[in-house]
Write a protein that holds these residues in place. Structure first.
Motif, PDB file in Angstrom:
ATOM      1  N   HIS A 105      24.408 -23.263 -31.352  1.00 32.48           N
ATOM      2  CA  HIS A 105      23.438 -23.107 -30.439  1.00 32.48           C
ATOM      3  C   HIS A 105      23.384 -23.990 -29.191  1.00 32.48           C
ATOM      4  O   HIS A 105      23.154 -23.773 -28.220  1.00 32.48           O
ATOM      5  N   TYR A 107      25.849 -25.743 -28.313  1.00 35.39           N
ATOM      6  CA  TYR A 107      27.308 -25.368 -27.123  1.00 35.39           C
ATOM      7  C   TYR A 107      26.804 -24.439 -26.214  1.00 35.39           C
ATOM      8  O   TYR A 107      27.000 -24.406 -25.190  1.00 35.39           O
ATOM      9  N   LEU A 108      26.057 -23.344 -26.743  1.00 34.11           N
ATOM     10  CA  LEU A 108      25.662 -22.259 -25.838  1.00 34.11           C
ATOM     11  C   LEU A 108      24.539 -22.388 -24.930  1.00 34.11           C
ATOM     12  O   LEU A 108      24.678 -22.200 -23.578  1.00 34.11           O
ATOM     13  N   TYR A 109      23.532 -23.175 -25.460  1.00 38.30           N
ATOM     14  CA  TYR A 109      22.344 -23.377 -24.654  1.00 38.30           C
ATOM     15  C   TYR A 109      21.983 -24.766 -24.149  1.00 38.30           C
ATOM     16  O   TYR A 109      20.894 -24.954 -23.681  1.00 38.30           O
ATOM     17  N   ASN A 110      22.719 -25.818 -24.356  1.00 38.04           N
ATOM     18  CA  ASN A 110      22.667 -27.030 -24.316  1.00 38.04           C
ATOM     19  C   ASN A 110      21.108 -27.549 -24.840  1.00 38.04           C
ATOM     20  O   ASN A 110      20.479 -28.481 -23.998  1.00 38.04           O
ATOM     21  N   GLU A 111      20.668 -26.991 -25.531  1.00 38.43           N
ATOM     22  CA  GLU A 111      19.352 -27.311 -26.151  1.00 38.43           C
ATOM     23  C   GLU A 111      19.272 -27.141 -27.764  1.00 38.43           C
ATOM     24  O   GLU A 111      20.319 -26.748 -28.259  1.00 38.43           O
ATOM     25  N   PRO A 114      15.830 -23.968 -32.216  1.00 37.41           N
ATOM     26  CA  PRO A 114      14.772 -23.727 -32.703  1.00 37.41           C
ATOM     27  C   PRO A 114      14.662 -23.649 -34.233  1.00 37.41           C
ATOM     28  O   PRO A 114      15.587 -23.066 -34.800  1.00 37.41           O
ATOM     29  N   LEU A 117      14.711 -20.582 -35.858  1.00 36.87           N
ATOM     30  CA  LEU A 117      15.876 -19.792 -35.753  1.00 36.87           C
ATOM     31  C   LEU A 117      17.077 -20.356 -36.630  1.00 36.87           C
ATOM     32  O   LEU A 117      17.905 -19.331 -37.178  1.00 36.87           O
ATOM     33  N   GLN A 120      16.511 -18.844 -39.971  1.00 34.92           N
ATOM     34  CA  GLN A 120      17.044 -17.676 -39.891  1.00 34.92           C
ATOM     35  C   GLN A 120      18.360 -17.058 -40.253  1.00 34.92           C
ATOM     36  O   GLN A 120      18.995 -16.274 -40.694  1.00 34.92           O
ATOM     37  N   ARG A 121      19.173 -17.988 -39.345  1.00 30.45           N
ATOM     38  CA  ARG A 121      20.553 -18.062 -39.433  1.00 30.45           C
ATOM     39  C   ARG A 121      20.916 -18.299 -40.857  1.00 30.45           C
ATOM     40  O   ARG A 121      21.844 -17.337 -41.392  1.00 30.45           O
ATOM     41  N   PRO A 149       9.815 -27.698 -29.360  1.00 31.14           N
ATOM     42  CA  PRO A 149       8.842 -27.752 -28.250  1.00 31.14           C
ATOM     43  C   PRO A 149       8.019 -26.342 -28.365  1.00 31.14           C
ATOM     44  O   PRO A 149       7.012 -26.338 -27.969  1.00 31.14           O
ATOM     45  N   HIS A 150       8.471 -25.245 -29.142  1.00 29.82           N
ATOM     46  CA  HIS A 150       7.885 -23.810 -29.045  1.00 29.82           C
ATOM     47  C   HIS A 150       6.540 -24.304 -30.194  1.00 29.82           C
ATOM     48  O   HIS A 150       5.502 -23.712 -29.768  1.00 29.82           O
ATOM     49  N   HIS A 151       6.977 -24.898 -31.262  1.00 27.74           N
ATOM     50  CA  HIS A 151       5.858 -24.742 -32.295  1.00 27.74           C
ATOM     51  C   HIS A 151       5.510 -26.172 -32.931  1.00 27.74           C
ATOM     52  O   HIS A 151       5.116 -26.184 -33.838  1.00 27.74           O
TER      53      HIS A 151
ATOM     54  N   ALA B  80      18.036 -23.929 -20.428  1.00 27.24           N
ATOM     55  CA  ALA B  80      18.971 -23.179 -21.539  1.00 27.24           C
ATOM     56  C   ALA B  80      19.509 -21.946 -20.721  1.00 27.24           C
ATOM     57  O   ALA B  80      20.689 -21.416 -21.166  1.00 27.24           O
ATOM     58  N   SER B  83      22.548 -22.983 -18.713  1.00 26.80           N
ATOM     59  CA  SER B  83      23.638 -23.497 -19.680  1.00 26.80           C
ATOM     60  C   SER B  83      24.285 -22.195 -20.232  1.00 26.80           C
ATOM     61  O   SER B  83      25.601 -22.031 -20.235  1.00 26.80           O
ATOM     62  N   LYS B 111       6.401 -24.561 -20.499  1.00 26.00           N
ATOM     63  CA  LYS B 111       6.243 -25.487 -21.282  1.00 26.00           C
ATOM     64  C   LYS B 111       5.974 -26.952 -20.953  1.00 26.00           C
ATOM     65  O   LYS B 111       5.275 -27.892 -21.197  1.00 26.00           O
TER      66      LYS B 111
END
Lengths: 263, 184
Positions: A105, A107-111, A114, A117, A120-121, A149-151, B80, B83, B111
């Motif tokens: 995650h 690598y793909l989104y630089n974040e 969550p 998630l 879930q995985r 940051p979401h919840h 994101a 990215s 946010k």
């Protein structure tokens, strides 16, 4: 008759049950207790170690790396710590999977991933073993303590069937019923991290069979947010820090010499 | 010859894209929209090889929307999203037939209440910029001042470009999401 349905994971019994999953859950209820408490400013995770003894070589774990003594509590990602109950070998495999999923995650989104998630995985993987034949399900339940940051702060539990749910405070492993009824009595919605630490240790001392707590039987971790950088900060306590914490809470075992004299 | 501009102002990001779709010397269409809304707070504007552009933009759009569906309506942040787009282009350039697409990503993070503008090219270069246009810029500009600056930039382009690019579509991304600005 039941024997016909409990040898394979994928076959329902006539009553609609999956015996292998239930056996896996049974195995977990004999494992060391893991307890998580959600506070408004952080999360506490504590775990009971079952593999102990005078002859067990703990020289490598005494100092502890960033992951601490690492038998039951693991850092999955910079924003998630997990406590595991069940078959340790299975748990190691799941921890490895979770760490890879979190890195993918990143690598793909630089974040940071969550928390839900990530749960879930792992649950997708666990669920797979209840449906595809020939293999044994993971005999592991996990508690995930995480921040995103979401919840904000979150505590999740997942079991061998691949079900997961969010909690304010919960427990898995041996005596989890006792632990949960204690938590239900004492938990308050606006609990602070300090209070949560106290609550966690109090409940642990009651559910564990040993009369006194010590770092050789207890693992401990907290997850907070750095007040300046706002980045999540996981702290897996080292054995010496666990002992210091127990001392502070007045739950530490008495000095070894006095114990020796008593016996 | 496509024009894609972006300006980040105080509390929003402005994206302008030329309406002309050209092939060689011919203008084939004068109402071509070179943007795709990825989710409520992310707008992707693109230039590049015909065919590749729409294919890539819609592939990204589908993937971002899939993420939202899978994650209980949690939307991917602009950072994101950028990215992810960068990663896709960086993977693509190392394949047998890379996408020849450059994009600007206008976003607003609800946010943190911050607008952002990301410039990503087909090589997989990604930079967060205050503006991707020429002009006089201040970061504390209001939306109106930003649109004024855009007018100046477009006037300059109209003077210097050899062909008529048929005006631009202007869109704004802010806390309320993506919306069109009509008067352009």
């Amino acid at each position: 008759m039941a024997r016909r349905y409990d040898s394979r994971t994928t076959i329902f019994s006539p009553e609609g049950r999956l015996y292998q999953i239930e056996y896996a859950m049974e195995a977990i209820s004999h494992a060391g207790t893991v307890l998580g408490v959600l506070a408004k400013d952080g999360i506490v995770l504590a775990a009971e170690k079952k593999v102990t003894g005078k002859l067990l070589d703990l020289t490598a774990t005494k100092e502890g790396g960033y992951g601490g003594s690492g038998e039951k509590i693991f850092l999955l990602n910079s924003n998630v710590v997990a406590g595991v109950a069940g078959i340790t070998a299975d748990a190691n495999s799941l921890v490895n999977f979770a760490r890879q999923a979190a890195q993918r995650h990143l690598y793909l989104y630089n974040e940071d991933i969550p928390v839900e998630l990530l749960a879930q995985r792992l649950c997708d993987l666990k669920q797979g073993y209840t449906q595809h034949g020939g293999l044994r399900p993971f005999g592991v339940s996990l508690l995930y303590a995480g921040y995103d940051p979401h919840h904000n702060f979150q505590l999740y539990h997942s079991d061998p069937s691949g079900n997961y749910s969010g909690w304010k405070a919960t427990s898995i492993g041996a005596n989890n019923g006792t632990a949960q009824s204690l938590l239900k009595q004492e938990y308050k919605d606006d609990i602070t991290l300090e209070e949560a630490i106290g609550l966690t240790l109090r409940v642990m001392s009651k559910t564990m069979d040993s009369t006194t707590l010590g770092s050789e039987k207890l693992e401990f971790a907290t997850l907070t947010v750095d007040p300046v950088t706002k980045a999540p900060k996981a702290k897996v306590y080292r054995p010496a820090e666990v002992d210091a914490l127990l001392q502070k809470q007045g739950l530490a075992k008495p000095d070894e010499d006095t114990e020796m004299k008593a016996t | 010859m496509d024009i894609v501009l972006g300006i980040r102002v105080q509390d929003s990001t402005i994206i302008a894209t030329s309406k002309a779709a050209t092939r060689g010397i011919s203008v084939l269409k004068t109402t071509d929209d070179k943007t795709r809304a990825l989710n409520t707070h992310n707008l992707l504007a693109y230039t590049g090889e015909a065919g590749d552009t729409v294919q890539f933009a819609e592939y990204i759009q589908a993937n971002i929307q899939l993420y939202t569906m899978r994650e209980n309506d949690i939307e991917l942040s602009p950072k994101a999203t950028a990215s992810f787009v960068r990663n896709e282009l960086a993977t693509s350039i190392r394949s047998r037939k890379p996408f020849q697409v450059n994009v600007l990503l206008g976003g607003f993070d609800p946010k943190t209440n911050t607008p952002s503008l990301n410039w990503i090219d087909y090589l997989g270069t990604q930079v967060e910029l205050p503006y991707a246009a020429h002009g006089h810029y201040r970061p504390d500009m209001k939306l109106e001042e930003g649109l004024e600056l855009l007018k100046l930039s477009l006037k300059e382009l109209e003077t210097r470009m050899p062909i008529d690019f048929k005006g631009v579509y202007v869109k704004v991304v802010d806390k309320d999401g993506i919306r069109d600005v009509a008067e352009y």
